[in-house]
Write an enzyme that holds these catalytic residues in place. Sequence first.
Site, PDB file in Angstrom:
ATOM      1  N   CYS A 113      23.755  -5.744  11.397  1.00  0.00           N
ATOM      2  CA  CYS A 113      23.724  -5.079  12.487  1.00  0.00           C
ATOM      3  C   CYS A 113      23.740  -3.518  12.266  1.00  0.00           C
ATOM      4  CB  CYS A 113      24.824  -5.508  13.503  1.00  0.00           C
ATOM      5  SG  CYS A 113      24.453  -7.323  13.598  1.00  0.00           S
ATOM      6  N   HIS A 254      25.198  -0.577  19.063  1.00  0.00           N
ATOM      7  CA  HIS A 254      24.609  -1.983  18.877  1.00  0.00           C
ATOM      8  C   HIS A 254      24.748  -2.983  19.993  1.00  0.00           C
ATOM      9  CE1 HIS A 254      23.655  -5.667  17.122  1.00  0.00           C
ATOM     10  NE2 HIS A 254      24.943  -5.878  16.686  1.00  0.00           N
ATOM     11  N   ASN A 284      21.372  -9.947  21.216  1.00  0.00           N
ATOM     12  CA  ASN A 284      21.732  -9.297  20.101  1.00  0.00           C
ATOM     13  C   ASN A 284      20.422  -9.432  18.937  1.00  0.00           C
ATOM     14  OD1 ASN A 284      22.705  -8.234  17.470  1.00  0.00           O
ATOM     15  ND2 ASN A 284      24.830  -9.374  17.909  1.00  0.00           N
TER      16      ASN A 284
END
Length: 329
Positions: A113, A254, A284
Amino acid sequence: MLKVQILGTGYDVPEGVLSNNDLEKMVQTSDDWITSRTGISYRRIAGSGTATSDLAYQASKAALVEAGIAAQELDLIIVATMTPDMPMPATACLLQHLLGANRAAAFDLNAACTGFIYALATAESFLLSNNKYHYILVVGAEVLSRVVDYKDRNTCVLFGDGAGAIVLGKGEGNNGILAAYISADGEGSGLLNIPAGGSRYPASKETLARRMHYMQMQGSEVFKFAIKSIPECVDRVLKEADLCTEDVDYIVMHQANLRILQAAAKRLNMSWEKVLVNIDQYGNISAASIPLVLAEAVDENKIKAGDLLLLVGFGAGLTMGAALVRWGR
Ligand code: UT7
């Protein structure tokens, strides 16, 4: 002073939508649990014929148009992904071919990520240290739905598919990347991983039966890491650029969990209006989440020349990183 500037942004998401109500029919969960614990309502899911390079291609085309750069002018393509089309060749090479970017070198980068921040920092170093490089395409692209276990309620409610891209060039003046920082703590590598499919546990009947090709996560531990690492990274880049949180116009984190974004904003003493958020719509999307929320904000004309953006990533590895960008070229 010569700086690396963002010349264009683009994004792409697949059409398929997976809602919390859909997930209620798949695992023991509820819309209420998901929205209150994560802030997610929907995710986009790629159809069976769509791979990571397809989403990356659409996002990249849009970024190139906005930058006013032809694909043939690119010197390098970096794709940040943990869901490449295949183990080899690199998805960046597949993208290079799709774009017709025949002069560009191409490689993938896996920092989960935090991949987009890692790729941004890498591209900045290439551009500043070598005058052979003029334009670099940086892409964060994922089809996470292929590695999500839709029988595991701990993870399947969180993730979606999508891609975001930026074109980087260099210019004199105040605008561009002011500071970048990347870091890792491999001790936490077991907290979030896909155990099988590599050289440790190659695909076998047993790895399939034990669902080891899917993502596994100790969510609350990763949550704690995120809350700790965000201020740490932010502090590093602000100090390097001799700036403070009050100077920041937008924080682009993020998109892992709305509660993480809220806790980070509180710790950094930043007003909620400065936080870019799209997790409710997309969930996500790992390496794609930062460039995607950024590209959306650019399309909405939210971001003005001279604005100071603080980009922050964290994720499997464990990895973390941040970048400070003065918007404009
Ligand atoms: O992008 C990479 C980085 N990833 C992240 O940053 C993710 C960070 N972690 C998180 O966002 C959160 O930890 C989660 C959203 C994954 C989980 O939220 P939580 O508040 O930490 O919940 P928990 O894991 O502590 O679980 C609480 C309870 C458990 O039940 P018991 O043991 O208390 O009876 C879980 O089994 O919630 C249960 N649970 C669920 N219940 C309904 C877990 N997932 C679900 C679900 N629906 N989908």
